[in-house]
Scaffold this motif. Structure first.
Motif, PDB file in Angstrom:
ATOM      1  N   ILE A 151       0.842  -1.190   0.000  1.00 26.01           N
ATOM      2  CA  ILE A 151       0.000   0.000   0.000  1.00 26.01           C
ATOM      3  C   ILE A 151       0.880   1.243   0.000  1.00 26.01           C
ATOM      4  O   ILE A 151       1.866   1.306   0.736  1.00 26.01           O
ATOM      5  N   ALA A 152       0.542   2.211  -0.835  1.00 24.97           N
ATOM      6  CA  ALA A 152       1.263   3.480  -0.822  1.00 24.97           C
ATOM      7  C   ALA A 152       0.273   4.595  -0.533  1.00 24.97           C
ATOM      8  O   ALA A 152      -0.810   4.639  -1.115  1.00 24.97           O
ATOM      9  N   VAL A 153       0.632   5.455   0.395  1.00 22.46           N
ATOM     10  CA  VAL A 153      -0.221   6.591   0.726  1.00 22.46           C
ATOM     11  C   VAL A 153       0.548   7.848   0.381  1.00 22.46           C
ATOM     12  O   VAL A 153       1.705   7.996   0.761  1.00 22.46           O
ATOM     13  N   LYS A 204      -7.524   5.938   8.286  1.00 27.61           N
ATOM     14  CA  LYS A 204      -8.869   5.887   7.719  1.00 27.61           C
ATOM     15  C   LYS A 204      -8.792   5.528   6.226  1.00 27.61           C
ATOM     16  O   LYS A 204      -9.544   4.697   5.733  1.00 27.61           O
ATOM     17  N   LEU A 205      -7.842   6.160   5.544  1.00 26.40           N
ATOM     18  CA  LEU A 205      -7.656   5.878   4.116  1.00 26.40           C
ATOM     19  C   LEU A 205      -7.314   4.409   3.906  1.00 26.40           C
ATOM     20  O   LEU A 205      -7.902   3.729   3.055  1.00 26.40           O
ATOM     21  N   LEU A 248      -8.082   2.602  -5.309  1.00 28.40           N
ATOM     22  CA  LEU A 248      -7.563   3.885  -4.851  1.00 28.40           C
ATOM     23  C   LEU A 248      -8.573   4.556  -3.932  1.00 28.40           C
ATOM     24  O   LEU A 248      -9.763   4.580  -4.236  1.00 28.40           O
ATOM     25  N   VAL A 249      -8.100   5.055  -2.824  1.00 32.11           N
ATOM     26  CA  VAL A 249      -8.979   5.808  -1.924  1.00 32.11           C
ATOM     27  C   VAL A 249      -8.519   7.252  -1.894  1.00 32.11           C
ATOM     28  O   VAL A 249      -7.330   7.547  -1.782  1.00 32.11           O
ATOM     29  N   PHE A 277      -4.152  13.630  -1.186  1.00 29.93           N
ATOM     30  CA  PHE A 277      -4.181  12.740  -0.031  1.00 29.93           C
ATOM     31  C   PHE A 277      -4.900  11.471  -0.445  1.00 29.93           C
ATOM     32  O   PHE A 277      -6.113  11.437  -0.501  1.00 29.93           O
ATOM     33  N   ARG A 278      -4.144  10.444  -0.797  1.00 27.74           N
ATOM     34  CA  ARG A 278      -4.769   9.247  -1.337  1.00 27.74           C
ATOM     35  C   ARG A 278      -3.952   7.995  -1.039  1.00 27.74           C
ATOM     36  O   ARG A 278      -2.747   8.066  -0.857  1.00 27.74           O
TER      37      ARG A 278
END
Lengths: 274, 107
Positions: free
Chosen positions: A85-87, A102-103, A114-115, A158-159
């Motif tokens: 996962i990459a934020v 939360k994401l 994608l969130v 912000f994803r």
């Protein structure tokens, strides 16, 4: 939340020495098991040194390449090092690290690719100029129409992305106006996007890449870029394989030095000394 | 054309980029050997001699500029990829360096 998934927080920074340290610390507090990667996009200040001091992994660019190239370097890193996962998160302190969780939870529990963290999904009072909000509204509607899904905050940086999206972004990432263009790109690649509501701080330091007076000009340019994108050849669609394990580099050689090239180097070094 | 050849010969211009220049050189050569051709084209297009020459040279310049734009795009893309790879390599090197020094200190 699945604890076995490896998470990388990507923070692109260009001359953000005032805020980057704080962002790293707060991120670590809320997500202790995640790795933090700061991409220093050719900053002339001590962004890189501060990030290193706070224990983040740092990629240094020799000169300023722009946010698109920086983000893509982050995704390339995530892909090569085998992160699940990459934020992506801004270095200016606008995004609250507490909400990264939360994401990620949404990403895992809803099985989307994608969130997106949105400021406008729930109408909480977020201080933003009227002209900018109007522009955003029109713009979001057009983009929602293209993507065929309601999106409220298309320029949000912000994803959270899963491995499939990391792979795609590491191969192709738009450079001019990466945030909205990336959404169109993903939509055309057949990926699923979900938007969730987040709170944001007003910025603590640094400058926005978009000033209020330029927002109309920005909008027109982005729309143009997106329409050009729509005409481009579609990118490779989602791979049929359930999980993509290919091309993950073995990073263990760094960790267990006993059976690796490092060992040879040490021996050579000792021989030299003797 | 001599200039273009000289540039290629001294390796200051890659053959790849000189094709269009050579082509326009050939066309100019053809027109200077047979100036009647220009007259003919002018009559077909219904323009003056000078205008025809301008149009033709403009078209060639346009092609060359377009070619340059594509080359620049490719170069900047490669530049971007190199920078990204470099930064990742740099990171790996720093990590290895750190590990190496730790090991040496331990021994």
């Amino acid at each position: 939340m699945a604890n076995n998934s490896r998470i990388l927080i990507i923070i692109p920074a260009y001359n953000e020495e005032d805020t980057v340290g704080q962002v790293i610390e707060k991120t670590r507090q809320s997500l202790p098991h995640a790795d933090i990667l700061v991409i220093n996009d050719g900053s002339s200040d001590s962004t890189s040194a501060i990030s290193k001091r706070h224990g983040a992994k740092v990629l240094d660019f020799p000169y300023n390449m722009g946010i698109g190239a920086a983000m893509q370097a982050g995704y390339k890193f995530a892909y090569k090092m085998g992160y699940d996962i990459a934020v992506q998160c801004d270095a200016d302190g606008q995004h609250r690290p507490a909400q990264i969780k939360k994401l990620i939870d949404t990403l895992i529990n809803n099985d989307v690719d994608l969130v997106l963290g949105s400021r406008y999904l729930e109408t909480r009072r977020f201080r933003s100029s009227v002209s900018r909000r109007m522009g955003m509204l029109i713009f979001s509607n057009i983009l929602s129409f293209i993507v065929g899904q309601k999106l409220t905050d298309t320029t949000s940086g912000f994803r959270a992305a899963n491995r499939e999206v990391i792979r795609t972004f590491s191969m192709y990432y738009p450079s001019d106006y990466p945030e909205p263009e990336a959404l169109v790109l993903l939509h055309r690649g057949g990926y699923t996007i979900k938007e969730i509501s987040i709170n944001m701080n007003s910025r603590k330091g640094g400058y926005s890449s978009i000033t209020a007076s330029k927002s109309v000009y920005y909008m027109i340019k982005v729309m143009l870029a997106i329409f050009i994108d729509l005409c481009k050849k579609p990118i490779t669609t989602k791979s049929p394989k359930t999980k993509d394990e290919g091309n993950v580099e073995d990073t263990n050689y760094i960790r267990n030095g006993e059976h690796s090239a490092v060992d040879d180097c040490v021996r050579a070094y000792q021989n030299e000394k003797a | 054309m001599t200039i273009v050849f000289e540039l290629i010969r001294t390796r200051r211009l890659k053959e790849e980029y000189s094709l269009l220049w050579l082509l326009s050189g050939v066309v100019i050569l053809i027109f200077s050997i047979f100036p009647k051709m220009l007259d003919l084209i002018s009559r077909i297009m219904g323009t003056y001699y000078l205008t025809t020459m301008l149009i033709i040279s403009f078209l060639f310049l346009l092609l060359i500029v377009l070619h340059f734009s594509t080359v620049i795009s490719q170069l900047s893309k490669k530049n971007k990829e190199l920078t990204q790879e470099l930064s990742i390599m740099d990171y790996k090197f720093r990590e290895l360096d750190k590990q190496f020094h730790d090991l040496v200190d331990k021994l």
